[in-house]
Write a protein that holds these residues in place. Structure first.
Motif, PDB file in Angstrom:
ATOM      1  N   UNK A  88       4.669  19.288  10.281  1.00  8.41           N
ATOM      2  CA  UNK A  88       3.426  19.787   9.671  1.00  8.41           C
ATOM      3  C   UNK A  88       3.123  19.054   8.370  1.00  8.41           C
ATOM      4  N   UNK A  89       4.148  18.788   7.569  1.00  2.64           N
ATOM      5  CA  UNK A  89       3.942  18.046   6.320  1.00  2.64           C
ATOM      6  C   UNK A  89       3.463  16.622   6.597  1.00  2.64           C
ATOM      7  N   UNK A  90       4.053  15.982   7.604  1.00  2.00           N
ATOM      8  CA  UNK A  90       3.628  14.641   7.978  1.00  2.00           C
ATOM      9  C   UNK A  90       2.183  14.650   8.472  1.00  2.00           C
ATOM     10  N   UNK A  91       1.849  15.624   9.283  1.00  2.00           N
ATOM     11  CA  UNK A  91       0.477  15.749   9.784  1.00  2.00           C
ATOM     12  C   UNK A  91      -0.497  15.910   8.621  1.00  2.00           C
ATOM     13  N   UNK A  92      -0.169  16.782   7.685  1.00  2.00           N
ATOM     14  CA  UNK A  92      -1.045  17.013   6.529  1.00  2.00           C
ATOM     15  C   UNK A  92      -1.219  15.717   5.715  1.00  2.00           C
ATOM     16  N   UNK A  93      -0.123  15.022   5.474  1.00  2.00           N
ATOM     17  CA  UNK A  93      -0.167  13.778   4.703  1.00  2.00           C
ATOM     18  C   UNK A  93      -1.029  12.729   5.403  1.00  2.00           C
ATOM     19  N   UNK A  94      -0.840  12.573   6.702  1.00  2.00           N
ATOM     20  CA  UNK A  94      -1.606  11.570   7.442  1.00  2.00           C
ATOM     21  C   UNK A  94      -3.079  11.934   7.532  1.00  2.00           C
ATOM     22  N   UNK A  95      -3.377  13.201   7.708  1.00  2.00           N
ATOM     23  CA  UNK A  95      -4.785  13.604   7.750  1.00  2.00           C
ATOM     24  C   UNK A  95      -5.466  13.302   6.421  1.00  2.00           C
ATOM     25  N   UNK A  96      -4.779  13.537   5.326  1.00  2.00           N
ATOM     26  CA  UNK A  96      -5.328  13.197   4.008  1.00  2.00           C
ATOM     27  C   UNK A  96      -5.535  11.688   3.875  1.00  2.00           C
ATOM     28  N   UNK A  97      -4.559  10.922   4.334  1.00  2.00           N
ATOM     29  CA  UNK A  97      -4.665   9.459   4.249  1.00  2.00           C
ATOM     30  C   UNK A  97      -5.816   8.961   5.120  1.00  2.00           C
ATOM     31  N   UNK A  98      -5.920   9.484   6.323  1.00  2.00           N
ATOM     32  CA  UNK A  98      -6.986   9.052   7.230  1.00  2.00           C
ATOM     33  C   UNK A  98      -8.354   9.396   6.669  1.00  2.00           C
ATOM     34  N   UNK A  99      -8.421  10.544   6.048  1.00  2.06           N
ATOM     35  CA  UNK A  99      -9.694  10.976   5.473  1.00  2.06           C
ATOM     36  C   UNK A  99     -10.164  10.017   4.384  1.00  2.06           C
ATOM     37  N   UNK A 100      -9.241   9.516   3.595  1.00  2.00           N
ATOM     38  CA  UNK A 100      -9.622   8.575   2.542  1.00  2.00           C
ATOM     39  C   UNK A 100     -10.081   7.250   3.132  1.00  2.00           C
ATOM     40  N   UNK A 101      -9.654   6.934   4.332  1.00  2.00           N
ATOM     41  CA  UNK A 101     -10.073   5.699   4.995  1.00  2.00           C
ATOM     42  C   UNK A 101     -11.399   5.877   5.735  1.00  2.00           C
ATOM     43  N   UNK A 102     -11.896   7.117   5.808  1.00  2.00           N
ATOM     44  CA  UNK A 102     -13.154   7.425   6.475  1.00  2.00           C
ATOM     45  C   UNK A 102     -13.145   7.035   7.949  1.00  2.00           C
ATOM     46  N   UNK A 103     -12.007   7.179   8.579  1.00  2.00           N
ATOM     47  CA  UNK A 103     -11.886   6.930  10.023  1.00  2.00           C
ATOM     48  C   UNK A 103     -11.101   8.088  10.622  1.00  2.00           C
ATOM     49  N   UNK A 127      -8.915  22.612   9.359  1.00  2.00           N
ATOM     50  CA  UNK A 127      -9.442  22.485   8.009  1.00  2.00           C
ATOM     51  C   UNK A 127     -10.129  21.137   7.816  1.00  2.00           C
ATOM     52  N   UNK A 128      -9.597  20.105   8.447  1.00  2.00           N
ATOM     53  CA  UNK A 128     -10.137  18.773   8.267  1.00  2.00           C
ATOM     54  C   UNK A 128     -11.311  18.486   9.211  1.00  2.00           C
TER      55      UNK A 128
END
Length: 130
Positions: A88-103, A127-128
């Motif tokens: 879950x922590x990895x998923x949250x981290x990656x979703x945040x990273x992906x969001x900053x890339x706008x993809x 949430x995302x």
């Protein structure tokens, strides 16, 4: 080399896949996303979640483009040892990273439907998306 790493993936021979990655580096063959994805999947199939997580971390640093395939493999590897909090922590981290890339187009592996932490992961994803 990638074909050999993919063969290791199918057999869950994670140690051999890691040796091949090291050989590629020594031979100055550039590792690409396919090299990492196949090795991560070999680690997943060989129940080596620590190595799949380490490779994913290296891959994410070298290839910032989001990819749900290796993320799903790492999450599945964590699932096999019930490391749901880590997943879950990895998923949250990656979703945040992906969001900053706008993809942002995440996909998730199939879970055991009754698992509470999996539901937490789905909540994070919702949430995302919303």
């Amino acid at each position: 080399y990638n074909a050999a790493v993919s063969t290791c993936e199918k057999g869950g021979q994670w140690a051999k896949a890691l040796v091949l990655l090291a050989d590629m580096a020594l031979a100055r063959v550039q590792l690409d996303a396919i090299s990492y994805i196949a090795a991560i999947s070999a680690c997943e199939h060989g129940s080596s979640w620590q190595n799949s997580l380490a490779l994913f971390s290296i891959m994410s640093g070298q290839f910032p483009e989001p990819s749900g395939i290796p993320l799903g493999s790492v999450i599945n590897a964590c699932r096999t040892v019930s490391a749901w909090v880590l997943a879950c922590n990895l998923l949250r981290k990656e979703l945040n990273r992906w969001r900053t890339l706008d993809r942002f187009q995440p996909t998730l592996p199939s879970p055991p439907a009754s698992h509470a932490l999996w539901k937490a992961g789905l909540t994070i994803l919702a949430q995302y998306q919303g």
